[in-house]
Design a protein around this motif. Structure first.
Motif, PDB file in Angstrom:
ATOM      1  N   THR A  44      -2.072   1.588   6.873  1.00 35.74           N
ATOM      2  CA  THR A  44      -1.353   0.331   7.005  1.00 35.74           C
ATOM      3  C   THR A  44      -0.092   0.409   6.160  1.00 35.74           C
ATOM      4  O   THR A  44      -0.149   0.795   4.987  1.00 35.74           O
ATOM      5  CB  THR A  44      -2.240  -0.843   6.552  1.00 35.74           C
ATOM      6  OG1 THR A  44      -3.425  -0.854   7.357  1.00 35.74           O
ATOM      7  CG2 THR A  44      -1.515  -2.165   6.724  1.00 35.74           C
ATOM      8  N   CYS A  45       1.030   0.047   6.772  1.00 33.53           N
ATOM      9  CA  CYS A  45       2.322   0.104   6.086  1.00 33.53           C
ATOM     10  C   CYS A  45       2.978  -1.269   6.121  1.00 33.53           C
ATOM     11  O   CYS A  45       2.868  -1.995   7.110  1.00 33.53           O
ATOM     12  CB  CYS A  45       3.258   1.099   6.774  1.00 33.53           C
ATOM     13  SG  CYS A  45       2.652   2.794   6.785  1.00 33.53           S
ATOM     14  N   TYR A  46       3.646  -1.582   5.045  1.00 27.37           N
ATOM     15  CA  TYR A  46       4.370  -2.842   4.920  1.00 27.37           C
ATOM     16  C   TYR A  46       5.839  -2.504   4.692  1.00 27.37           C
ATOM     17  O   TYR A  46       6.215  -2.125   3.582  1.00 27.37           O
ATOM     18  CB  TYR A  46       3.827  -3.668   3.745  1.00 27.37           C
ATOM     19  CG  TYR A  46       2.331  -3.835   3.780  1.00 27.37           C
ATOM     20  CD1 TYR A  46       1.750  -4.913   4.436  1.00 27.37           C
ATOM     21  CD2 TYR A  46       1.498  -2.906   3.175  1.00 27.37           C
ATOM     22  CE1 TYR A  46       0.372  -5.062   4.481  1.00 27.37           C
ATOM     23  CE2 TYR A  46       0.115  -3.057   3.218  1.00 27.37           C
ATOM     24  CZ  TYR A  46      -0.439  -4.127   3.861  1.00 27.37           C
ATOM     25  OH  TYR A  46      -1.798  -4.266   3.910  1.00 27.37           O
ATOM     26  N   SER A  47       6.644  -2.620   5.731  1.00 27.86           N
ATOM     27  CA  SER A  47       8.058  -2.279   5.577  1.00 27.86           C
ATOM     28  C   SER A  47       8.783  -3.310   4.722  1.00 27.86           C
ATOM     29  O   SER A  47       9.755  -2.993   4.051  1.00 27.86           O
ATOM     30  CB  SER A  47       8.740  -2.141   6.936  1.00 27.86           C
ATOM     31  OG  SER A  47       8.737  -3.373   7.621  1.00 27.86           O
ATOM     32  N   SER A  48       8.279  -4.548   4.699  1.00 25.19           N
ATOM     33  CA  SER A  48       8.946  -5.602   3.929  1.00 25.19           C
ATOM     34  C   SER A  48       8.888  -5.342   2.428  1.00 25.19           C
ATOM     35  O   SER A  48       9.768  -5.765   1.690  1.00 25.19           O
ATOM     36  CB  SER A  48       8.320  -6.965   4.239  1.00 25.19           C
ATOM     37  OG  SER A  48       6.945  -6.955   3.905  1.00 25.19           O
ATOM     38  N   CYS A  49       7.854  -4.641   1.970  1.00 25.57           N
ATOM     39  CA  CYS A  49       7.762  -4.345   0.539  1.00 25.57           C
ATOM     40  C   CYS A  49       7.674  -2.845   0.274  1.00 25.57           C
ATOM     41  O   CYS A  49       7.381  -2.434  -0.840  1.00 25.57           O
ATOM     42  CB  CYS A  49       6.587  -5.084  -0.106  1.00 25.57           C
ATOM     43  SG  CYS A  49       4.975  -4.587   0.527  1.00 25.57           S
ATOM     44  N   HIS A  50       7.911  -2.037   1.309  1.00 20.77           N
ATOM     45  CA  HIS A  50       7.993  -0.590   1.154  1.00 20.77           C
ATOM     46  C   HIS A  50       6.703  -0.039   0.534  1.00 20.77           C
ATOM     47  O   HIS A  50       6.702   0.495  -0.580  1.00 20.77           O
ATOM     48  CB  HIS A  50       9.221  -0.261   0.292  1.00 20.77           C
ATOM     49  CG  HIS A  50       9.544   1.188   0.223  1.00 20.77           C
ATOM     50  ND1 HIS A  50      10.167   1.844   1.243  1.00 20.77           N
ATOM     51  CD2 HIS A  50       9.342   2.103  -0.744  1.00 20.77           C
ATOM     52  CE1 HIS A  50      10.326   3.112   0.888  1.00 20.77           C
ATOM     53  NE2 HIS A  50       9.832   3.281  -0.301  1.00 20.77           N
ATOM     54  N   PHE A  51       5.587  -0.195   1.257  1.00 21.96           N
ATOM     55  CA  PHE A  51       4.285   0.247   0.746  1.00 21.96           C
ATOM     56  C   PHE A  51       3.445   0.826   1.881  1.00 21.96           C
ATOM     57  O   PHE A  51       3.468   0.323   2.995  1.00 21.96           O
ATOM     58  CB  PHE A  51       3.530  -0.925   0.112  1.00 21.96           C
ATOM     59  CG  PHE A  51       2.200  -0.535  -0.474  1.00 21.96           C
ATOM     60  CD1 PHE A  51       2.126   0.049  -1.720  1.00 21.96           C
ATOM     61  CD2 PHE A  51       1.033  -0.733   0.244  1.00 21.96           C
ATOM     62  CE1 PHE A  51       0.904   0.432  -2.253  1.00 21.96           C
ATOM     63  CE2 PHE A  51      -0.201  -0.359  -0.279  1.00 21.96           C
ATOM     64  CZ  PHE A  51      -0.264   0.221  -1.534  1.00 21.96           C
ATOM     65  N   CYS A  52       2.674   1.876   1.547  1.00 24.14           N
ATOM     66  CA  CYS A  52       1.743   2.492   2.501  1.00 24.14           C
ATOM     67  C   CYS A  52       0.417   2.715   1.793  1.00 24.14           C
ATOM     68  O   CYS A  52       0.376   2.966   0.584  1.00 24.14           O
ATOM     69  CB  CYS A  52       2.296   3.820   3.006  1.00 24.14           C
ATOM     70  SG  CYS A  52       1.200   4.673   4.187  1.00 24.14           S
ATOM     71  N   THR A  53      -0.665   2.649   2.554  1.00 25.59           N
ATOM     72  CA  THR A  53      -1.998   2.808   1.978  1.00 25.59           C
ATOM     73  C   THR A  53      -2.444   4.265   1.882  1.00 25.59           C
ATOM     74  O   THR A  53      -3.556   4.525   1.421  1.00 25.59           O
ATOM     75  CB  THR A  53      -3.035   2.016   2.802  1.00 25.59           C
ATOM     76  OG1 THR A  53      -3.021   2.476   4.157  1.00 25.59           O
ATOM     77  CG2 THR A  53      -2.753   0.519   2.749  1.00 25.59           C
ATOM     78  N   CYS A  54      -1.608   5.212   2.257  1.00 22.82           N
ATOM     79  CA  CYS A  54      -2.016   6.617   2.218  1.00 22.82           C
ATOM     80  C   CYS A  54      -2.037   7.157   0.787  1.00 22.82           C
ATOM     81  O   CYS A  54      -1.311   6.669  -0.078  1.00 22.82           O
ATOM     82  CB  CYS A  54      -1.106   7.472   3.103  1.00 22.82           C
ATOM     83  SG  CYS A  54       0.514   7.833   2.397  1.00 22.82           S
ATOM     84  N   PRO A  55      -2.853   8.182   0.549  1.00 22.85           N
ATOM     85  CA  PRO A  55      -2.915   8.783  -0.786  1.00 22.85           C
ATOM     86  C   PRO A  55      -1.586   9.394  -1.238  1.00 22.85           C
ATOM     87  O   PRO A  55      -1.260   9.362  -2.424  1.00 22.85           O
ATOM     88  CB  PRO A  55      -3.982   9.865  -0.649  1.00 22.85           C
ATOM     89  CG  PRO A  55      -4.772   9.519   0.558  1.00 22.85           C
ATOM     90  CD  PRO A  55      -3.851   8.745   1.452  1.00 22.85           C
ATOM     91  N   ALA A  56      -0.825   9.953  -0.311  1.00 19.53           N
ATOM     92  CA  ALA A  56       0.452  10.576  -0.671  1.00 19.53           C
ATOM     93  C   ALA A  56       1.424   9.545  -1.246  1.00 19.53           C
ATOM     94  O   ALA A  56       2.166   9.841  -2.186  1.00 19.53           O
ATOM     95  CB  ALA A  56       1.077  11.264   0.548  1.00 19.53           C
ATOM     96  N   PHE A  57       1.414   8.335  -0.698  1.00 19.59           N
ATOM     97  CA  PHE A  57       2.291   7.290  -1.225  1.00 19.59           C
ATOM     98  C   PHE A  57       1.882   6.956  -2.656  1.00 19.59           C
ATOM     99  O   PHE A  57       2.715   6.887  -3.555  1.00 19.59           O
ATOM    100  CB  PHE A  57       2.247   6.037  -0.343  1.00 19.59           C
ATOM    101  CG  PHE A  57       3.225   4.982  -0.773  1.00 19.59           C
ATOM    102  CD1 PHE A  57       4.541   5.019  -0.342  1.00 19.59           C
ATOM    103  CD2 PHE A  57       2.838   3.958  -1.614  1.00 19.59           C
ATOM    104  CE1 PHE A  57       5.449   4.053  -0.745  1.00 19.59           C
ATOM    105  CE2 PHE A  57       3.735   2.989  -2.019  1.00 19.59           C
ATOM    106  CZ  PHE A  57       5.041   3.041  -1.579  1.00 19.59           C
ATOM    107  N   GLY A  58       0.593   6.765  -2.864  1.00 20.57           N
ATOM    108  CA  GLY A  58       0.108   6.436  -4.202  1.00 20.57           C
ATOM    109  C   GLY A  58       0.428   7.512  -5.220  1.00 20.57           C
ATOM    110  O   GLY A  58       0.816   7.223  -6.351  1.00 20.57           O
TER     111      GLY A  58
END
Length: 107
Positions: A44-58
């Motif tokens: 799940t990605c939120y473009s409005s706050c620039h966030f993704c639930t993937c491990p790579a993003f974290g």
């Protein structure tokens, strides 16, 4: 793109080519994106706050600050620009359930 976004560029373009990005819109106008990753997992990605639930993003974006974004967020932005998002209307309850499921996965 590769010069600006580094190693995320080519995998993100692959996700766009595979039409892996879906924009979910609720009747109230809330929008979120789901991206079917190359591993087959749905993020799940939120473009409005620039966030993704993937491990790579974290890890790469939030913890290490090695990258501006993951391939899933970049795929969302590219799909928006190219008009390549799949569209799915969902109820407020369905959207809430998606958000709650993500929270349970993290907690």
């Amino acid at each position: 793109l590769k010069f600006i976004f580094g190693p995320s560029a080519v995998p993100a373009l692959d996700l766009v080519d595979q039409r892996s990005v879906t924009r979910l819109r609720s009747p109230s106008g809330r929008i979120l994106y789901q991206v079917l990753g190359s591993s087959g997992k749905l993020y799940t990605c939120y473009s409005s706050c620039h966030f993704c639930t993937c491990p790579a993003f974290g890890f790469s974006v939030l913890q290490k600050s090695e990258s501006l974004l993951c391939k899933h967020i970049l795929a969302v932005y590219l799909s928006q620009a190219l008009g390549a998002c799949q569209e799915l209307a969902v109820s407020e309850e369905q959207l809430s359930n998606i958000l709650l499921a993500e929270e349970e996965d993290e907690g």
